[in-house]
Motif scaffolding. Structure first.
Motif, mmCIF file in Angstrom:
data_model
loop_
_atom_site.group_PDB
_atom_site.id
_atom_site.type_symbol
_atom_site.label_atom_id
_atom_site.label_comp_id
_atom_site.label_asym_id
_atom_site.label_seq_id
_atom_site.Cartn_x
_atom_site.Cartn_y
_atom_site.Cartn_z
ATOM 1 N N LYS A 139 26.617 69.092 -24.425
ATOM 2 C CA LYS A 139 26.822 67.754 -24.999
ATOM 3 C C LYS A 139 27.883 66.998 -24.198
ATOM 4 O O LYS A 139 27.803 65.777 -24.039
ATOM 5 N N ASP A 159 24.864 62.154 -26.175
ATOM 6 C CA ASP A 159 23.878 62.080 -27.264
ATOM 7 C C ASP A 159 22.455 62.370 -26.806
ATOM 8 O O ASP A 159 21.553 62.526 -27.642
ATOM 9 N N LYS A 160 22.239 62.445 -25.503
ATOM 10 C CA LYS A 160 20.895 62.774 -25.019
ATOM 11 C C LYS A 160 20.461 64.169 -25.465
ATOM 12 O O LYS A 160 19.271 64.474 -25.477
ATOM 13 N N THR A 168 20.839 65.372 -28.507
ATOM 14 C CA THR A 168 20.381 65.369 -29.900
ATOM 15 C C THR A 168 19.555 64.144 -30.295
ATOM 16 O O THR A 168 19.055 64.087 -31.417
ATOM 17 N N GLU A 169 19.396 63.182 -29.406
ATOM 18 C CA GLU A 169 18.714 61.947 -29.808
ATOM 19 C C GLU A 169 17.211 62.145 -30.014
ATOM 20 O O GLU A 169 16.567 61.370 -30.706
ATOM 21 N N ASP A 170 16.673 63.199 -29.427
ATOM 22 C CA ASP A 170 15.242 63.478 -29.578
ATOM 23 C C ASP A 170 15.072 64.928 -30.023
ATOM 24 O O ASP A 170 15.529 65.851 -29.345
ATOM 25 N N ASP A 171 14.430 65.142 -31.162
ATOM 26 C CA ASP A 171 14.294 66.492 -31.718
ATOM 27 C C ASP A 171 13.573 67.427 -30.770
ATOM 28 O O ASP A 171 13.881 68.626 -30.714
ATOM 29 N N GLU A 216 16.160 68.743 -28.221
ATOM 30 C CA GLU A 216 17.147 69.609 -28.866
ATOM 31 C C GLU A 216 16.524 70.934 -29.289
ATOM 32 O O GLU A 216 17.121 72.006 -29.097
#
Length: 413
Positions: A149, A154-155, A157-160, A163
């Motif tokens: 992170k 945020d890249k 966690t921004e897309d499930d 992640e």
């Protein structure tokens, strides 16, 4: 220091073994911290000094090399003593005195130190702070997530989809490591780069490009090297090329990479202190202000402080302000505080020591301190002003942190 970690010490007021050393640059704080490190490192506990500027190794070794240049002269004098003195007991005593006069014990001490300079240019250092190499299970997962992170923000966690893939591959690599395979955190993104989903593959490839050839290879590796040893008696650990941003500064790419290295260092320290409850350990953490510049850094420092009495661990935090030693989120106090002068921060310093900050006499008493003076609060609640003074001229040279070819005014006069 070690008495602060015992239950049966009469008169001790608190249970926190940790030590805070705070003060302005040039106040004598660093000299004192390094002197304290040497004094405690000759005891049985394991000592680890985190030197983010990587200054100590070169200075200690320079002092050693200079002293070693005089050893042939010492050996000649010893040879003369052997001829002249027939009594073995007197001869041994005279030789020992001669060794002390030539600082032989200091040379031996410096040679006993395990110096580590984490320079990514040395391929043996790649992966030295890889969480999958020096941690296991959930601890490895947690730090792997933190440093990733720190790299992409945020890249992560921004897309499930991304992640979920990351979490899955981290577990696969950790399990493979546990089975004896040579893998590390870099393998996570290499596996993700093979994804059939273009989105995941392209982002993983972008991450790999950010890591390649940078200091991040200290943390993201294929597990080909072992981590920094946690078993040496005395370790001074520096990182070459760190560039830490102070609070409020706009961070450059170099600053952000340095942050990631420091996150990994922080967790390395925590594990060093917690892994063996029977072994006394002392961690000297220089540039401690860094950990209060970000939420993740505060969390790492909090966990390090909570590795304490039950684990037989001591944290010595060395920083520029007493404010770096506490936060609203953490009520873990320092059992011992050395407060050197902090310009413009009288109120906070006096409060940290436990003195009233509205008594003019006490304010003057603090503000007229000069270099080498500090306020001390010890585990027994005693408060006083102490003088820091070096005990050995050759050893004092090891503690220098600033150098100039300009002669002093006194020398010129």
């Amino acid at each position: 220091m070690f008495q602060a970690n015992k239950d049966d010490i009469e008169g001790k007021l608190g249970d926190s073994p940790h030590v805070g050393i705070f003060g302005d640059t040039g106040s004598g704080k660093s000299f004192f911290a390094k002197q304290g490190f040497v004094n405690h490192s000759i005891l049985k506990g394991l000592s680890l000094y985190i030197d983010p500027k990587d200054e100590m190794k070169s200075q200690f070794l320079a002092v050693r090399d200079k002293l070693e240049s005089y050893l042939p002269e010492m050996e000649e004098k010893i040879s003369e003593l052997v001829v002249l003195i027939e009594d073995d007991e007197i001869l041994a005593r005279r030789i020992r005195n001669l060794e002390f006069s030539y600082h032989k014990p200091l040379i031996d001490y410096i040679n006993h130190i395990h110096f580590v300079s984490l320079d990514v240019k040395d391929k043996k250092n790649i992966g030295a702070l890889d969480p999958i190499v020096f941690l296991e299970g959930n601890q490895a997962t947690e730090l792997a997530t933190q440093v990733t992170k720190g790299l992409i923000g945020d890249k992560l966690t921004e897309d499930d989809r991304f992640e979920n893939c990351f979490n899955q591959k981290v577990q696969e690599v950790i399990e493979a490591r546990a089975k004896g395979k040579t893998v590390g955190l870099l393998n996570v993104f290499q596996l993700m780069a093979k994804s059939e989903e273009d989105f995941i593959r392209y982002r993983a490839e972008n991450i790999l490009s950010k890591i390649s050839g940078t200091m991040l290879e200290l943390v993201f590796s294929e597990g080909q090297n072992s981590s920094v040893s946690m078993d040496e008696h005395i370790t001074i650990l520096g990182v070459t090329g760190l560039n830490l941003a102070k609070s409020g500064e706009v961070k450059t790419a170099q600053n952000e990479m340095s942050d990631i290295i420091m996150y990994a260092l922080g967790d390395f320290c925590r594990f060093f202190g917690a892994r063996d409850r029977e072994q006394e350990t002392v961690i000297w953490l220089d540039e401690g202000w860094f950990f209060n510049t970000t939420d993740i850094g505060k969390g790492i420092l909090m966990r390090m402080k909570r590795v304490g009495r039950s684990e037989n661990n001591f944290l010595v935090l060395i920083s520029q302000s007493v404010k770096d030693g506490a936060s609203e989120e953490d009520d873990t106090a320092f059992g011992t505080i050395f407060a050197f002068k902090e310009t413009g921060n009288t109120t906070a310093a006096l409060k940290a020591i436990g003195l009233p900050d509205d008594v003019e006499e006490i304010i003057k008493w603090y503000e007229n301190m000069t270099k080498g003076l500090a306020l001390l609060k010890d585990p027994f609640g005693r408060i006083g002003r102490v003088v820091i003074q070096g005990q050995n001229s050759a050893l004092n040279e090891c503690f220098k942190t600033s150098f100039s070819k300009m002669k002093s005014t006194k020398a010129v006069a």
